[in-house]
Design an enzyme around this catalytic site. Structure first.
Site, PDB file in Angstrom:
ATOM      1  N   TYR A 239       0.940  -1.195   0.133  1.00 39.78           N
ATOM      2  CA  TYR A 239      -0.005   0.016  -0.098  1.00 39.78           C
ATOM      3  C   TYR A 239       0.865   1.245  -0.172  1.00 39.78           C
ATOM      4  CZ  TYR A 239       1.059  -0.097   4.846  1.00 39.78           C
ATOM      5  OH  TYR A 239       1.928  -0.148   6.287  1.00 39.78           O
ATOM      6  N   SER A 420      -0.364   2.524  12.204  1.00 39.47           N
ATOM      7  CA  SER A 420       1.143   2.233  11.913  1.00 39.47           C
ATOM      8  C   SER A 420       1.984   2.703  13.092  1.00 39.47           C
ATOM      9  CB  SER A 420       1.585   2.735  10.741  1.00 39.47           C
ATOM     10  OG  SER A 420       0.815   1.902   9.741  1.00 39.47           O
ATOM     11  N   HIS A 439       7.294  -6.952  12.389  1.00 40.84           N
ATOM     12  CA  HIS A 439       7.438  -6.224  10.780  1.00 40.84           C
ATOM     13  C   HIS A 439       5.988  -5.680  10.685  1.00 40.84           C
ATOM     14  CE1 HIS A 439       5.242  -9.216   9.099  1.00 40.84           C
ATOM     15  NE2 HIS A 439       5.339  -9.072   7.965  1.00 40.84           N
TER      16      HIS A 439
END
Length: 516
Positions: A239, A420, A439
């Site tokens: 993305y 995030s 990750h």
């Protein structure tokens, strides 16, 4: 086909006795847990909260109930133990909180091989098919209030500039000579050709170039697949996102990265080496299957196909893998160039005036030679990081000068529509996980199950209700990436911090997303 011990196979209650909870976020897997002819050379361990560990136990229980245990992916804990059986592995086979089943290695598995041991192996399954899949974060001097009225045009500009979707074709002119330069030079090519700023390299893992790359070790088929795809996002979980800073946990670290306050706008790009890296991995697996038989390397799972690091097959793979890593660095650089152009067009200012500097670029599918202390001894190790991120501490010589006092930035992409994180590496991670942390969020539902459980209309509506502008090449593929298909990224990051593998610097919230 995975080896199964026949009539004597263990029940779930027998299997679970091998797994010991040693802290609220750490489990150890005892020697003898692996099924098959190869015995564990080291124990395994994984870092998860009790809630996340329940998923691992349910997965193991389902596996134990199968009449044919060779069908489908193995449970993560079995994959960890099989990796612990590989020749030359040192200390532990390690699983991180976002761990989920993968090809050979679990995604979220770290394994270190002793370079001084001639029996040590390199395994493409420990890197993954999307070699150097990674994340790049670019800051701006804009704030959320500055983009409110142009959020939709900005999302459309990014979608118009960055090619997305399965089979998408890049707009970066590429021919065989250019591709060879890309594979050898990585970001040095991007800087030379004007697709990157010179300072971008300073904030990139490996400074954007793996020096061991040798394009002559890459097949014609791989080059043919890679040539038209440079500067493309692709599909799946890749993305481009416009994000705003939602919370700051470490003011000093955030300031050092150019983050001034909550609401500041950033751009995150998540992608890898596209079809090129996939073909490099596929070609290597064929070679390594032959090498395993020739060198009598005993495996519990044929997906762990590997070769001695110093063998011709091992060296060929490492040279090809480095080419794919360089391709991915150049790919993210090309998309950074395109994102800067999209912002410049939308805000009628130059990227430089918008302060669109790279905060950092990290890899999470790669194998590299590093030096680590193991039981008081300095060792040169081949570190496999599959679905895991390097997380080096302050003062480490391999991180940029700008970040020497805060530690390496670690970029953690959440699931679609969720937050995030930016973390920093720790000294404790060097002791516990060879300088590695998570990750991303990590899948908890298969792609097939997600397609069956979610509708793309509902997901798009949910994103819209959250104030997120979305541009998609294939709306139906969005079902595979539904937020509920993933673990809670907040819990994953908290488990890493509780274990001491990384520290939170700041959290980001998406406001616009482009996907394939």
């Amino acid at each position: 086909m995975t080896y199964v011990g026949g009539k004597g196979r263990r029940s779930y209650n027998d299997e679970i006795q091998f797994i010991e909870r040693v802290s609220p976020v750490e489990r150890h897997i005892k020697m003898g847990f692996a099924d098959g002819p190869a015995k564990m050379n080291v124990p395994a361990k994984y870092y998860m909260s009790d809630e996340m560990d329940q998923l691992m136990r349910e997965e193991l229980d389902q596996y134990c109930r199968r009449s044919d245990r060779s069908a489908g992916f193995l449970p993560c804990v079995k994959q960890l133990s099989n990796v612990a059986s590989l020749p030359g592995i040192v200390k532990w086979s390690i699983g991180l909180p976002d761990m989920h089943a993968g090809y050979g290695f679990a995604i979220g598995n770290v394994a270190a091989m002793d370079m001084a041991n001639p029996q040590s192996v390199i395994s493409p399954g420990g890197v993954g098919f999307d070699i150097n899949c990674g994340v790049r974060l670019i800051r701006t001097n804009l704030f959320e209030k500055d983009i409110q009225d142009v959020k939709e045009p900005l999302a459309q500009a990014l979608y118009n500039h960055i090619p997305v979707g399965v089979g998408s074709m890049g707009i970066v002119p590429t021919n065989p000579k250019i591709l060879t330069d890309v594979l050898e030079l990585g970001m040095d090519w991007s800087v030379r050709e004007g697709y990157a700023w010179a300072e971008d390299k300073e904030h990139c893992e490996e400074y954007g170039r793996m020096l061991t790359a040798d394009p002559s070790k890459v097949s014609t088929r791989a080059k043919k697949r890679g040539m038209p795809q440079l500067g493309t996002l692709g599909a799946g979980n890749h993305y481009g996102e416009v994000q705003v800073v939602e919370e700051i946990f470490d003011k000093q670290a955030a300031t050092r990265m150019g983050i001034e306050a909550k609401g500041q706008v950033c751009v995150m790009i998540h992608c890898g080496s596209r079809g090129f890296g996939h073909q490099v991995a596929t070609d290597a697996l064929v070679e390594m299957d032959t090498a395993c038989k020739r060198d009598n390397i005993v495996l519990n799972d044929k997906q762990l196909a590997c070769a001695r690091i110093q063998s011709q097959e091992g060296q060929n793979y490492l040279a090809g893998m480095a080419c794919a890593a360089n391709y991915a660095f150049a790919n993210r650089s090309s998309m950074t160039f395109l994102a800067r152009q999209a912002f410049a067009k939308t805000f009628k200012q130059s990227p430089d005036d918008l302060d669109m500097h790279v905060i950092y670029d990290v890899s999470h599918n790669v194998a590299k030679v590093e030096e680590h202390m193991v039981d008081g001894k300095l060792m040169q190790l081949m570190i496999h990081r599959k679905g895991s991120t390097r997380a080096f501490p302050p003062c480490h010589p391999l991180i940029p000068v700008d970040y020497q006092f805060i530690g390496q930035p670690v970029l953690i992409g959440g699931s679609m529509g969720t937050g995030s994180y930016v973390l920093t590496g720790t000294e404790k991670a060097m002791e516990l996980s060879f300088g590695s942390t998570c990750h991303g969020a990590g899948r908890c539902k298969s792609r097939n199950r997600s397609r069956n459980n979610f509708s793309h209309e509902d997901i798009l509506q949910e994103l819209s209700n959250s104030g997120i502008s979305v541009r998609l090449a294939s709306p139906k593929l969005v079902m595979e990436e539904a937020p509920d298909s993933y673990k809670d990224v907040n819990s994953v990051v908290e488990a890493c911090e509780q274990a001491g593998l990384s520290n939170r610097a700041f959290k980001l919230r998406p406001v616009a997303v482009i996907k394939g």
